[in-house]
Design a protein around this motif. Structure first.
Motif, mmCIF file in Angstrom:
data_model
loop_
_atom_site.group_PDB
_atom_site.id
_atom_site.type_symbol
_atom_site.label_atom_id
_atom_site.label_comp_id
_atom_site.label_asym_id
_atom_site.label_seq_id
_atom_site.Cartn_x
_atom_site.Cartn_y
_atom_site.Cartn_z
ATOM 1 N N GLY A 183 1.454 15.292 -1.057
ATOM 2 C CA GLY A 183 0.531 16.177 -1.739
ATOM 3 C C GLY A 183 1.229 17.294 -2.496
ATOM 4 N N GLY B 280 -0.658 9.285 -2.735
ATOM 5 C CA GLY B 280 -1.351 10.262 -1.913
ATOM 6 C C GLY B 280 -0.584 10.659 -0.673
ATOM 7 N N LYS C 269 0.669 8.746 -7.080
ATOM 8 C CA LYS C 269 -0.580 8.015 -6.882
ATOM 9 C C LYS C 269 -0.810 7.614 -5.433
#
Length: 270
Positions: free
Chosen positions: A205, A202, A200
């Motif tokens: 990736g 970010g 979550k």
């Protein structure tokens, strides 16, 4: 004979008095006005740093709660996973609030409280691999943080698999997930809390949680030196109080969310 007996009694009494006069760790902490907690700060949401580089997380709040109960100031000592027990044994910290599995091997060195948290294990894989479950990790390069419960268990599986499977140990969770995002690893096993937090965030990736790992629930305890019985008894009672006052559930909702896991082993006292 009487003289010898009297001398022996006096020596025994002196030895007992010396033992009784030794300071207890609990008294030492209260007298110092400070509680030094070993906390892992690259293990979100248990321990991490905010935008101002201040320590935050479940374990940070737990240390602060323990210090408040003792009436002292909390000092968060950032401690990577492999250094948790060495930090205690070298007197750099007073207690470990560091998501530490209460294994029998570790209990030869340190004393554990009753469990204060419980982790379930999941597989996180790099997108584009054919890994869709724990079983499909076979034949891939996988890794985890050295010395952790999940790393030890995962390496045992890799050794059994053979067939091109490779295990790589890392120093921190950040290192593991960075290696995963950069394609140096195909998958890792970690706690569900860490996996979801990293996905979550970010920051890494191309990774996704693909399923559960067939490992036992990982119960973790606070730890202190194993001969500090008074302090360890206090830690047990503190954990008990956190649960029965609702503070444990409050912290779980704040940092993790979802159903609060039980901290007792079915069919057992602890």
């Amino acid at each position: 004979m009487k003289k010898y007996t009297l001398t022996a009694l006096l020596l025994a009494a002196a030895g007992f008095a010396g033992t009784a006069a030794q300071a207890d760790k609990l008294d030492d902490i209260i007298s110092s006005g400070k509680l030094r907690c070993a906390v892992v700060l690259d293990f979100p949401p248990m321990g991490m740093r905010d935008e101002n580089n201040e320590p935050i997380g479940f374990d940070v709040d737990y240390c602060n709660d323990l210090a408040a109960a003792l009436g002292v100031e909390a000092e968060i000592v950032e401690t990577p996973f492999p250094e948790r027990i060495p930090a205690l044994m070298s007197n750099r910290v007073d207690v470990g609030v560091a998501s530490t599995s209460d294994t029998l091997e570790r209990a030869k060195t340190v004393g554990f409280s009753i469990p204060y948290f419980a982790f379930e294990m999941v597989v996180t894989a790099a997108e584009g691999t054919d890994i869709t479950s724990f079983e499909t990790m076979k034949g891939h390069t996988v890794g985890a943080v050295a010395g952790t419960y999940e790393a030890i268990a995962l390496e045992e599986y890799v050794n059994e698999w053979g067939d091109g499977s490779e295990f790589r140990p890392y120093q921190t969770q950040a290192d593991v997930f960075l290696a995963l995002a950069q394609g140096q690893l195909d998958a890792t096993v970690s706690t569900s809390t860490v996996a979801q937090a990293n996905v979550k965030s970010g920051n890494f990736g191309g990774i996704e949680v693909v399923g559960s790992a067939p490992f036992d629930i990982d119960y973790v305890g606070l730890f202190a030196k194993r001969d500090e019985y008074g302090f360890l008894n206090y830690l047990d009672l503190f954990v008990n109080q956190q649960i029965r006052t609702g503070r444990y559930a409050e912290l779980y909702e704040k940092w993790v969310g979802g159903e609060v896991p039980s901290l007792t082993v079915p069919g057992a006292y602890r």
